[in-house]
Structure formats: C-alpha cells, structure tokens
Design an enzyme around this catalytic site. Sequence first.
Site, short mmCIF file in Angstrom:
data_model
loop_
_atom_site.label_atom_id
_atom_site.label_comp_id
_atom_site.label_asym_id
_atom_site.label_seq_id
_atom_site.Cartn_x
_atom_site.Cartn_y
_atom_site.Cartn_z
N GLY A 1 0.82 -1.20 0.00
CA GLY A 1 0.00 0.00 0.00
C GLY A 1 0.85 1.25 0.00
O GLY A 1 1.77 1.41 -0.79
N ASP A 2 0.54 2.16 0.92
CA ASP A 2 1.32 3.41 1.03
C ASP A 2 2.19 3.39 2.28
O ASP A 2 2.45 4.41 2.88
CB ASP A 2 0.38 4.61 1.06
CG ASP A 2 -0.66 4.54 2.19
OD1 ASP A 2 -0.73 3.47 2.84
OD2 ASP A 2 -1.37 5.52 2.42
#
Length: 544
Positions: free
Chosen positions: A449-450
Amino acid sequence: MSISRCANSLVARIIVFGILLVLIGTVTRYFALAGYIRDNLIQITTAQQASLAEAVAQNIDDKLEDRLAFLKRVAMTMPLDLVQEPVRLHNWLKERAELLPLFSLGLLVTDPDGTVITDYPSVPGRSGLSLAQNADFRRVMKGESGIGNPTVGTLTHKILIPMGVPVKDDNGNIRAIMIGLTALPSPGFLDFLSKGQHKDASNFSLIAPKSKLIVDFSGPIAALEPAPASGVDPFLDRALNGFRGSGITHSKGIEEIAAIASISNTNWFIIARVPTSVALAAVDQTKSYLFWHLLLTIAIALPAIGLFVTWILRPLFQAADKAEKMAREEMPLQELPVVRNDEVGHLTAAFNKLISKLASSQNALRHMAYHDALTGLPNRSLLVDRLRQALARSKRNQSRLAVLFLDLDGFKQINDTMGHDAGDEVLRVIARRLSSVVREVDTLARIGGDEFILLATDLAEEPDHGIGKIADKCIQMVTEPLKIQDVECNLGVSIGIALCCGKCEPECLIAAADKAMYESKQMGGGCYRVTSFCKPLHEIETTN
C-alpha cells in the site's frame, strides 16, 4: 576403376569407415548433447519452479498474516457496548476498514449465536444472516482465531477467504465474532497470480487439502473447484498425502514441471506448473538447428573426411569436456568459448545463449522474490532478513538501530480521485525522494500500500536527536508538493519510530514502530512518535 577394385581399396575402406565413424559419432553426440541439455534444463527449470512456488507461498503467507494480525487488532479495540448499537458499530467498522482496506469484501460482526449484527461495506441480505452452521465459524466460537477455507460467498458469489477472531470481554467471555472477507484474487492480495497469464507463463493452483478444494489461477479468472478423484492426477495425490517438492507430472494429458510449497499459516499449499513443451522449447529448437547443420556438414566434409575429421571435431570434444566438468561442478557454470564460426561454433553459441537466458531468468526470479515490483525497493521479506542481520550486528557491536514506519497521509484521496496509475506514480516519486535520505548502510523498503519502512543502523550512543533529524528529513521530502498528471498534489506522512540495541525480535520491533505510527496519525499526522527499547521504556512525542 572397377567396382571390385574400389571395394578392395584400402583408401576406399578408410574413407567409408571414416564416413561411417563420423556419421555414427556425430549422431551419437547429437543425441547425447541434446539429452544433456534437456536434462540440465529440466533440472534448472525444476529448481526455478521450486523457488517460484516458495516465493509465492511466502508472499501469500505474509498477506494472510498481515490480514489476520489487523483483524485481531480491530477485535481487541472494539468497544463491547457497540454490540447493542448496530448503527454505531457500522460506522466504527467503516473507520477501521477505510484506514487500512485489507478486506476487499468487508468486515462484519456477529453475535455469539452466529447472527450478523452489521457489516461494512453493507451487502444486501448479509445483516441478520446466520453463520451458526458454518464449520469455520464454530471453530472461532471455541475461541480459536483463524483462517477459513476458500469458499464462494452466498451473497457476493465471489471466491473468498474468511478470517475470524473472537471478541472477548475482560473475563474472557466471547461477546461477538469479528470476521474479515477477502476476495480471490483482489488488488494487493493474490491478483498477481492471475495477472498476465499467457501460454509461456507458469500457472498456479492453491489447494486446501482438508476440504479438498482447488483455487485454479491458470485462467484469466480464478476458479474454485473440487479436487479430482484419486488416481486422476498422481502428483496432486502425493501432495494431498503430504509430499512437498518438485517433479514432472501429467495433468489433463499435458506433461508439466511442477513444484509444491506449503503456506505455513494454514494447512494449504501452492502448486506452480509450467508445461515441459514451454520449458524445453529451446531444446527442440537446438535439436532442429543441429539436425540441419549436421546434414550440411556431412555433405561438405565428405570429399575431405579423412583430413578434416579431427580438426572439425576437436572444438566439440573440448566443449563437451568443459560441459561435463560443469555438470560435475569441477568448474563454474560459464559460457563455452566459440573457437570457430561453423556448426560446432553455432551449437556452442546456442548453448551459451541458453545458459545466459537461464541465468537471467534465475536472477529475475530472485529479484522478484525480494523486491517490490512497483518501486523496485526491498519488500518485507528482504527487510526482515536485513533487520535480523542488523540486530545481530547491533548486539555484537553494542550499537543501536531504529525502525521508522512511514504511512502516507492523503494518498488514498489521490488514488481514489485520480486513479491507480496516478497513485502508482505517487508511490514511485515518494520512493525516489525517500531513497535520497537513506545512507548506504540503511534499508528503505515498501511493505504494501502506502506504507514504507526505513531501517537505520549503526546509530550514535544517544540516537534520539539523530533519528529525529532523519524523521524530519522524511517528512520534508514527503510534504514537498509534487505534480501528477499536471495536477499539484500534497501529501503528509505519519511516522512511528522504534529504537533497539539488538535485544529485540524483528516482528516485535516492526509492530512497535507500527503502533507508534498510528499514535502519530491520531495526533493529526505530519509528525512522529518514538518508542525506545534501549533503556527503561519511554516514549518521546515530537510534532512538526
């Protein structure tokens, strides 16, 4: 010259004998070398499939472990009074699911009897549904958190993996069940198993042996099907009986090279298959190439066979000798020297190309197993390995290290409004910016993800001030505006820092940094929190 005289001529006999000898010797070496290449290529491809299966199994294991750990955290923090208030519970689930969207088909909470109280996102017909007869649910009701077998959702009609965690009060009584549902495949989960499938790619099958179910990823869409009857696929039968390894199998009339690897968090296993016709295509091409050049060589060499046979075959003898030494590991695997640009030279060059391609494939697979495909940064597996080494070095040298857990603020809005391509470009830009902060001895990894993790090693005796500077640099790099698709975007970052002197476990250190990151995010983001294991536990709160 009469026929009888030619028949009795010593020269004629030598020429005929030489022709026969060259024919027999050349043909024999043709099949021997082709067989050697085929056997060697099968061994290399088998090893590649085994490495690929292990890498995929580890990837699946990590993703399942991340989701189960997240579900446990959510269950532990759930207020018990929300069980009686479905609307508030729905909003509470929404906040957690949107913060870390690991379950593509949502989160739901049931009462102890198995009736669904609420869910997020809402699926018509799911609230009020009874799960009491579900075997996986009954196991969770006994207090066992776990991962259920793949199944097809009765409402979503998608192949999914359920996970369940009991929600207990202070006395250990089960007050509710927290369930997470993930579709197979879904973005960021197992979608890479079916992406880009084509005739020359390996295909994968995920098998749950207890329920004898197979999730087949060989097509563009994953399919859930029962395992075939015993005897239809002997290789699968051996796998269901506990065999783990690799070999050649026949499935649906197709000969394949297959490898099996277990998924440690479950009793499942993954099978990676590739047709031998694909894996050995280079052998057939080499054999065809050899055949036609053999005929050409014989036609040209016949008039002067007696003079040129030794000269012509000497490079082949030398090449075969070196190839045999490589097979016996008496010398390293390397390209064979191309002595002349003739048939033997072409064969050697083809063999060299084959060795080069195999080496490139091995390097690519090795890189895929330990690096993030989007940013090129190390992935979680490589990070944990380097963290273990850093901890051992820290303990040995009495030095200090820090784990910085970075979670981007505002990334989801960019990803949702501008699309995944823009989101991917943002991650690549942030990765490059953060890489400029990293020292040569440090490791920057993307774990999904981030989320990024920076491993900083060999810190000063009192690292709090120094690690604060590193965190400030990271915040500065992330908050600098960036232009994506001609649109100026602004991001923030929440950082959790865990300091250690070597007496820590990798996963505990990462978990501590993760927890500190969530505390900084709850403070509004754009700041960092520090947790230290180097002295009596304290926390240093710093905001920017």
